[in-house]
Design a protein around this motif. Structure first.
Motif: not given
Length: 123
Positions: A36-37, A89-92, A118-121
């Protein structure tokens, strides 16, 4: 079951990342696993899930064709391969485990949650 997510980072649009979620305990293979994000200011949303055996996978429409979920029960690990990443798509990203065989997108059906990565695009 304790879950540890890893693999997040800062990437550019179009890049790829692979998230991992390592589980403790000997019963990992009995659990369906989900990703999940949650983005800032938004509710948590379903991304992908895989059945306990790995024979079934489910994806959110927004990631279908770009993300792939897989699992290695021998390593107690589930993966999320993310390709063609977009700024949205940036999210935890959180991994979750639950003894469910359907309704994989329902977060309330999962019993255990990891701490998130954490994903940061960037565009």
């Amino acid at each position: 079951v304790q879950l540890q997510a890893s693999g997040g980072g800062l990437v550019q649009a179009g890049d790829s990342l692979r998230l991992s979620c390592a589980a403790s305990g000997r019963t990992f293979s009995r659990y369906a696993m989900g990703w999940f994000r949650q983005a800032p200011g938004r509710e948590r949303e379903f991304v992908a899930a895989i059945s306990w055996s790995g024979s079934s996978t489910v994806y959110a429409g927004s990631v279908k064709g770009r993300f792939t979920i897989s699992r290695d029960n021998a390593k107690n690990t589930v993966y999320l391969q993310m390709n063609s990443l977009k700024p949205e798509d940036t999210a935890v990203y959180y991994c979750a485990a639950g003894r469910l065989t359907n309704y994989y997108s329902d977060s309330e059906r999962y019993d255990y949650w990891g701490q998130g990565t954490q994903v940061t695009v960037s565009s």
